[in-house]
Every structure is written in structure tokens, then in C-alpha cells.
Design a protein around this motif. Sequence first.
Motif, PDB file in Angstrom:
ATOM      1  N   MET A 149      -5.906  39.764  -4.863  1.00 37.78           N
ATOM      2  CA  MET A 149      -4.978  40.030  -3.755  1.00 37.78           C
ATOM      3  C   MET A 149      -5.398  41.228  -2.908  1.00 37.78           C
ATOM      4  SD  MET A 149      -0.935  40.857  -3.836  1.00 37.78           S
ATOM      5  CE  MET A 149      -0.398  39.220  -4.220  1.00 37.78           C
ATOM      6  N   PRO A 150      -5.465  41.039  -1.587  1.00 39.52           N
ATOM      7  CA  PRO A 150      -5.783  42.194  -0.732  1.00 39.52           C
ATOM      8  C   PRO A 150      -4.639  43.210  -0.723  1.00 39.52           C
ATOM      9  CG  PRO A 150      -5.746  40.125   0.550  1.00 39.52           C
ATOM     10  CD  PRO A 150      -5.224  39.811  -0.819  1.00 39.52           C
ATOM     11  N   CYS A 151      -4.980  44.444  -0.489  1.00 39.69           N
ATOM     12  CA  CYS A 151      -3.982  45.516  -0.453  1.00 39.69           C
ATOM     13  C   CYS A 151      -2.988  45.257   0.681  1.00 39.69           C
ATOM     14  CB  CYS A 151      -4.728  46.835  -0.237  1.00 39.69           C
ATOM     15  SG  CYS A 151      -3.640  48.240  -0.218  1.00 39.69           S
ATOM     16  N   PRO A 152      -1.673  45.354   0.415  1.00 51.13           N
ATOM     17  CA  PRO A 152      -0.703  45.096   1.488  1.00 51.13           C
ATOM     18  C   PRO A 152      -0.670  46.223   2.529  1.00 51.13           C
ATOM     19  CG  PRO A 152       0.417  45.806  -0.511  1.00 51.13           C
ATOM     20  CD  PRO A 152      -1.032  45.708  -0.852  1.00 51.13           C
ATOM     21  N   THR A 153       0.074  45.982   3.607  1.00 46.43           N
ATOM     22  CA  THR A 153       0.217  46.979   4.682  1.00 46.43           C
ATOM     23  C   THR A 153       1.702  47.143   5.005  1.00 46.43           C
ATOM     24  OG1 THR A 153       0.013  45.225   6.307  1.00 46.43           O
ATOM     25  CG2 THR A 153      -2.012  46.397   5.762  1.00 46.43           C
ATOM     26  N   HIS A 154       2.005  48.113   5.868  1.00 48.57           N
ATOM     27  CA  HIS A 154       3.370  48.334   6.389  1.00 48.57           C
ATOM     28  C   HIS A 154       4.427  48.497   5.308  1.00 48.57           C
ATOM     29  CE1 HIS A 154       1.577  47.327  10.181  1.00 48.57           C
ATOM     30  NE2 HIS A 154       1.380  46.074   9.838  1.00 48.57           N
ATOM     31  N   LEU A 155       4.105  49.157   4.211  1.00 53.07           N
ATOM     32  CA  LEU A 155       5.142  49.407   3.197  1.00 53.07           C
ATOM     33  C   LEU A 155       6.126  50.431   3.764  1.00 53.07           C
ATOM     34  CD1 LEU A 155       3.310  49.795  -0.241  1.00 53.07           C
ATOM     35  CD2 LEU A 155       3.977  47.727   0.981  1.00 53.07           C
ATOM     36  N   ASN A 156       7.406  50.224   3.515  1.00 51.20           N
ATOM     37  CA  ASN A 156       8.368  51.241   3.959  1.00 51.20           C
ATOM     38  C   ASN A 156       9.421  51.515   2.893  1.00 51.20           C
ATOM     39  OD1 ASN A 156       9.757  48.920   4.151  1.00 51.20           O
ATOM     40  ND2 ASN A 156       9.789  48.846   6.390  1.00 51.20           N
ATOM     41  N   LEU A 193      -6.363  54.091   1.138  1.00 50.14           N
ATOM     42  CA  LEU A 193      -5.218  53.322   0.624  1.00 50.14           C
ATOM     43  C   LEU A 193      -3.919  53.768   1.287  1.00 50.14           C
ATOM     44  CD1 LEU A 193      -6.374  53.161  -3.068  1.00 50.14           C
ATOM     45  CD2 LEU A 193      -5.588  51.153  -1.801  1.00 50.14           C
ATOM     46  N   VAL A 194      -3.741  55.084   1.416  1.00 47.82           N
ATOM     47  CA  VAL A 194      -2.493  55.590   2.007  1.00 47.82           C
ATOM     48  C   VAL A 194      -2.369  55.127   3.448  1.00 47.82           C
ATOM     49  CG1 VAL A 194      -1.383  57.706   2.855  1.00 47.82           C
ATOM     50  CG2 VAL A 194      -2.149  57.558   0.481  1.00 47.82           C
ATOM     51  N   SER A 195      -3.451  55.200   4.226  1.00 50.04           N
ATOM     52  CA  SER A 195      -3.311  54.825   5.637  1.00 50.04           C
ATOM     53  C   SER A 195      -3.179  53.314   5.787  1.00 50.04           C
ATOM     54  CB  SER A 195      -4.446  55.381   6.488  1.00 50.04           C
ATOM     55  OG  SER A 195      -5.657  54.877   6.039  1.00 50.04           O
ATOM     56  N   ARG A 196      -3.720  52.576   4.832  1.00 51.39           N
ATOM     57  CA  ARG A 196      -3.541  51.123   4.888  1.00 51.39           C
ATOM     58  C   ARG A 196      -2.107  50.739   4.488  1.00 51.39           C
ATOM     59  NH1 ARG A 196      -6.499  45.982   4.766  1.00 51.39           N
ATOM     60  NH2 ARG A 196      -5.113  44.569   3.659  1.00 51.39           N
ATOM     61  N   LEU A 197      -1.579  51.382   3.460  1.00 52.47           N
ATOM     62  CA  LEU A 197      -0.262  50.999   2.944  1.00 52.47           C
ATOM     63  C   LEU A 197       0.882  51.407   3.865  1.00 52.47           C
ATOM     64  CD1 LEU A 197      -0.717  52.046  -0.803  1.00 52.47           C
ATOM     65  CD2 LEU A 197      -0.457  49.714   0.059  1.00 52.47           C
ATOM     66  N   PHE A 198       0.763  52.601   4.476  1.00 51.82           N
ATOM     67  CA  PHE A 198       1.906  53.156   5.219  1.00 51.82           C
ATOM     68  C   PHE A 198       1.588  53.314   6.695  1.00 51.82           C
ATOM     69  CE2 PHE A 198       2.292  54.622   0.859  1.00 51.82           C
ATOM     70  CZ  PHE A 198       3.592  54.234   0.578  1.00 51.82           C
TER      71      PHE A 198
END
Length: 239
Positions: free
Chosen positions: A178-185, A230-235
Motif C-alpha cells: 500500500m502506498p503511503c496515504p496523503t491529506h491526513l487530518n 513522510l510528514v510532508s506527504r501525510l499532512f
Amino acid sequence: MNLALLFNEDFVAPDRVVLRGRRLEHIRSVLGASTGDQLPVGRVNGLMGLGEVIKLTDSEAELVVVLDQQPPPLLPLTLILAMPRPKMFRRILQTSATLGIKDIWLINSYKVEKSFWQTPWLSDQNLRENLTLGLEQAKDTIMPSVHIRKLFKPFVEDELPALLNGKQALVAHPGTAMPCPTHLNTPSALCIGPEGGFTPYEVGKLEEAGCQSVHLGPRILRVETAVPVLVSRLFDACL
Ligand code: SAH
């Protein structure tokens, strides 16, 4: 140092601080400040504002401070990190603080060298100093907390499930489907492995505790690169 972080011991009156050492050196040599100049300051775990230099000598700087601004929003992320090699650890700590991470768990893993736990960078004073440098870089005042867990299995079995409660939990693991998700809030947790990666057993245990394995593509990043990527991709915090 984009902001001087002020500690209780710096205050000589409710609105006055005296700075020495590293911060004095920075004010004199890097900022080239003089009496009357205003500098960004912030009280640890409190408000930010400006400090006016009212006295500047070779040994100390005295500032009158007005603290009236909130620090920036924090990142809703619990970072669970296999203890990195000491040289890298110091930079990762600073970067994590700069990125707004407030909860850091340092854990053992099969490929963490035992000697890494002996590093002086783990002392309370050095942790505080490096987190301070990271906060001063970002212009933030909220000191992150650091938890040290030198045994993998008891941590993952006994503590991690409760820590992950109510959070979206991920383990960064190259080669997973699974690719790392984005736009976590929402509140999240992210596990990052050591230089040699987590073993399949460890990934299994992290998944059992509630983590989803995710990847960042075929390139293997150093841990110190993986953290900000990872942080900039996730958030979306950087927007
Ligand atoms: N030697 C290991 C890689 C370790 S990289 C291997 O080949 O599997 C150190 C850590 O950074 C990893 O455990 C992981 O948490 C993170 N990481 C680095 N690159 C990654 C990628 N492309 N996808 C997911 N995680 C990555």
C-alpha cells in the motif's frame, strides 16, 4: 535561531529576561543586534512575541518581552522511531521538533545496535537542547515529549495498542503493497524503522498492534530523510 526560546530560569522579572551563552552569542554575532532592537522570542510551552534589547554586553543580553501570540498548530502525529545512529539521532530530533511533532517514542528493534542506547544525546539535558534548537528554527514554543523504550516486545504488546487508540496508525516499510496515504487530518501514529529496516517479525507485531504497512516508492530513504518526506506527504501542514 528564528526565535529565542525562553525558560523560567531566564526570567528576572515577569517581563524581563537575561540571556547568556548560545543565545547571547547568536544575538550578537549572527543577528548583529544592538540596544533597542526587537527580536522574536517565545516562552517554553507558552506564548510568543517580541523582546526589546535593553542591555547588551559581552556576557549578557537583557530583553523586555511582550508575549501575546499563540505558537503555530502542532502536528497530530505520534512518531515511533527505531533508535537511530547517534549522529543522525540528533538531527532527527531537531527536525522532528521543527516539523511540529510533539510526541516521540524511541524504541528498540533487532537492527538497532546496542551501543546506540549509550549515546549522551539521550540525556535529559541534551534532549532538551536539541528539541530547543528545532523549536527555535520553526518559531514554536511547545516542547515535544520523548519516551524511551529499550525493549521492543513489551512495548508493542503492552503499550502500543493503547497508544494507537483513536489514531490512524502506519508503519513505513519499503516494498509493502500500500502506498503511503496523503491529506491526513486526524490523530495519527507513524513507525519508522532503523537503517537496516524492521524485520518481518517486527512488522508483523506492529501490524497486530494496529499499524498498516505503507511504502514511499522504490527508493530507500535514510531515516533522517524519511521523517520529513513522510510528514510532508501525510499532512497538509506545509500549505
Ligand atoms: N534496509 C531497509 C531500509 C531501511 S530504511 C530495507 O531495504 O528494507 C529505514 C527506514 O526508513 C525504514 O525502516 C522505513 O521505515 C523508512 N523508509 C525508507 N525508505 C522507505 C520507503 N521507500 N518506503 C517506506 N519506508 C521507507
